[in-house]
Design a protein around this motif. Structure first.
Motif, PDB file in Angstrom:
ATOM      1  N   MET A   1     -10.311  -7.846   5.760  1.00  8.19           N
ATOM      2  CA  MET A   1      -8.872  -8.037   5.953  1.00  8.19           C
ATOM      3  C   MET A   1      -8.283  -8.516   4.669  1.00  8.19           C
ATOM      4  SD  MET A   1      -7.545 -10.808   8.823  1.00  8.19           S
ATOM      5  CE  MET A   1      -8.301 -10.143  10.112  1.00  8.19           C
ATOM      6  N   GLN A   2      -7.123  -8.001   4.720  1.00 13.03           N
ATOM      7  CA  GLN A   2      -6.412  -8.560   3.489  1.00 13.03           C
ATOM      8  C   GLN A   2      -4.752  -8.798   4.005  1.00 13.03           C
ATOM      9  OE1 GLN A   2      -5.876  -5.551   0.323  1.00 13.03           O
ATOM     10  NE2 GLN A   2      -4.925  -7.000  -0.817  1.00 13.03           N
ATOM     11  N   PHE A   3      -4.456 -10.011   3.417  1.00  9.26           N
ATOM     12  CA  PHE A   3      -3.211 -10.383   3.963  1.00  9.26           C
ATOM     13  C   PHE A   3      -2.009  -9.944   2.810  1.00  9.26           C
ATOM     14  CE2 PHE A   3      -5.581 -12.700   6.846  1.00  9.26           C
ATOM     15  CZ  PHE A   3      -5.029 -12.869   7.967  1.00  9.26           C
ATOM     16  N   PHE A   4      -0.836  -9.607   3.138  1.00 13.44           N
ATOM     17  CA  PHE A   4       0.158  -9.346   2.149  1.00 13.44           C
ATOM     18  C   PHE A   4       1.323 -10.187   2.312  1.00 13.44           C
ATOM     19  CE2 PHE A   4      -2.277  -5.302   2.647  1.00 13.44           C
ATOM     20  CZ  PHE A   4      -2.500  -4.993   1.284  1.00 13.44           C
TER      21      PHE A   4
ATOM     22  N   CYS B   1       0.676  -4.453  11.205  1.00 12.37           N
ATOM     23  CA  CYS B   1      -0.832  -4.505  10.817  1.00 12.37           C
ATOM     24  C   CYS B   1      -1.447  -2.875  10.649  1.00 12.37           C
ATOM     25  CB  CYS B   1      -1.670  -5.178  11.906  1.00 12.37           C
ATOM     26  SG  CYS B   1      -3.458  -5.027  11.580  1.00 12.37           S
TER      27      CYS B   1
ATOM     28  N   GLN C   1     -10.901   3.440   4.050  1.00 12.18           N
ATOM     29  CA  GLN C   1     -10.990   2.862   2.786  1.00 12.18           C
ATOM     30  C   GLN C   1      -9.940   3.489   1.658  1.00 12.18           C
ATOM     31  OE1 GLN C   1     -14.189   4.253   4.268  1.00 12.18           O
ATOM     32  NE2 GLN C   1     -13.829   2.313   5.210  1.00 12.18           N
TER      33      GLN C   1
ATOM     34  N   ASP D   1      -6.777   3.172  -0.707  1.00 14.80           N
ATOM     35  CA  ASP D   1      -6.245   2.174  -1.536  1.00 14.80           C
ATOM     36  C   ASP D   1      -4.691   2.384  -1.429  1.00 14.80           C
ATOM     37  OD1 ASP D   1      -5.085   0.629  -3.429  1.00 14.80           O
ATOM     38  OD2 ASP D   1      -6.514   1.414  -5.133  1.00 14.80           O
TER      39      ASP D   1
ATOM     40  N   VAL E   1      -0.398  -7.266   7.017  1.00 10.03           N
ATOM     41  CA  VAL E   1      -2.009  -7.726   6.798  1.00 10.03           C
ATOM     42  C   VAL E   1      -2.497  -6.024   7.258  1.00 10.03           C
ATOM     43  CG1 VAL E   1      -1.981  -8.014   9.520  1.00 10.03           C
ATOM     44  CG2 VAL E   1      -4.027  -8.867   7.957  1.00 10.03           C
ATOM     45  N   GLU E   2      -3.671  -5.751   6.532  1.00  8.78           N
ATOM     46  CA  GLU E   2      -4.619  -4.813   6.566  1.00  8.78           C
ATOM     47  C   GLU E   2      -6.036  -4.989   7.247  1.00  8.78           C
ATOM     48  OE1 GLU E   2      -7.127  -2.030   3.500  1.00  8.78           O
ATOM     49  OE2 GLU E   2      -5.396  -2.900   2.856  1.00  8.78           O
TER      50      GLU E   2
ATOM     51  N   THR F   1      -9.899  -3.126   8.678  1.00  9.23           N
ATOM     52  CA  THR F   1     -10.558  -1.995   8.623  1.00  9.23           C
ATOM     53  C   THR F   1     -11.414  -1.937  10.051  1.00  9.23           C
ATOM     54  OG1 THR F   1     -12.261  -3.349   7.451  1.00  9.23           O
ATOM     55  CG2 THR F   1     -10.867  -2.375   6.022  1.00  9.23           C
TER      56      THR F   1
ATOM     57  N   GLN G   1     -11.328  -7.455  13.884  1.00  8.04           N
ATOM     58  CA  GLN G   1     -10.735  -8.468  13.111  1.00  8.04           C
ATOM     59  C   GLN G   1      -9.362  -8.754  13.909  1.00  8.04           C
ATOM     60  OE1 GLN G   1     -10.232  -6.019   9.530  1.00  8.04           O
ATOM     61  NE2 GLN G   1     -12.377  -6.729   8.992  1.00  8.04           N
TER      62      GLN G   1
END
Length: 239
Positions: A1-4, A205, A211, A213, A226-227, A229, A233
């Motif tokens: 998980m990645q937050f922007f 989201c 995968q 980029d 937010v991302e 996978t 999550q």
């Protein structure tokens, strides 16, 4: 998980269906292959023209009527009806054949099993938040067993313009009666889902199980909030 961005409290979620709640790629490949077989067997004259010929008809119809790409079912209907008309069918014969073809398409389209993990996540989310489906496709949520999780299902075509146009997002927000910034839209497509949601004021989201980029994707227009996978999550976003 990645937050922007920092997420505002999530009080409802909207969901893309295809390639978000299940892998739609093998489904579509199978549908297309089986429909070609069905069309050739049921209407042999269709086999006298190449795949490219049929594809060109679909493209040309969209040029004549720019609404058609918003309704994938109607678009396919018109393609078959017009193509068979060019191959000698009367208007009545072509219409009947197209109706039968669409019935077959819709049956094949929803003939698959949604992963157990999706059911577990959606069941838990639906117990805590209102959920809405927003799709550009024509899957039958009843047949694939997802209908009970949603308070509303919005489909491009019957319900309005296809994503990323804001019409379906706006309808979802109006149905929920919540400020748009407290609705999180979940989807796999960086244009239809991420850009569409953000331009309508929703949080976005991005479901990225391939995968990709985002900084090297030609589809990236706006960063999501937010991302993720994997669907589980999502449960951490409402704790």
């Amino acid at each position: 998980m990645q937050f922007f961005r920092h997420l505002k409290p999530v009080k409802a979620m909207t969901f893309d269906l295809d390639d978000t709640l299940y892998d739609n790629r093998p489904v579509i490949l199978q549908v297309e292959a089986q429909m070609v077989q069905w069309l050739h067997a049921t209407h042999p004259v269709s086999a006298t023209r190449s795949f490219d010929w049929w594809r060109d008809i679909k493209r040309d119809l969209a040029k004549q009527d720019n609404w058609l790409p918003n309704d994938v079912t109607l678009w396919r209907f018109k393609q078959i009806e017009y193509g068979l008309g060019l191959l000698g069918y009367t208007s009545q014969q072509a219409k009947l054949a197209a109706e039968q073809a669409i019935e077959k398409v819709l049956s094949l389209r929803s003939d698959f099993t949604v992963p157990d993990q999706t059911h577990r996540v959606m069941r838990e989310l639906a117990q805590q938040l209102p959920l809405i489906a927003i799709t550009n496709g024509n899957v039958d949520v009843e047949k694939i067993g997802l209908a009970d999780y949603f308070t509303l299902v919005l489909k491009a075509g019957p319900d309005g313009y296809a994503k990323p146009h804001g019409q379906l997002f706006d309808k979802a927000q109006q149905h929920l009666g919540l400020p748009a910034q407290h609705i999180l839209h979940v989807g796999d497509h960086l244009i239809s889902d991420v850009m569409g949601a953000k331009q309508s004021g929703l949080q976005a989201c991005w479901f990225n199980d391939q995968q990709v980029d985002i900084y090297h994707s030609h589809r990236a227009r706006l960063l999501p909030d937010v991302e993720i996978t994997a669907l589980p999550q999502l449960l951490t976003l409402i704790d």
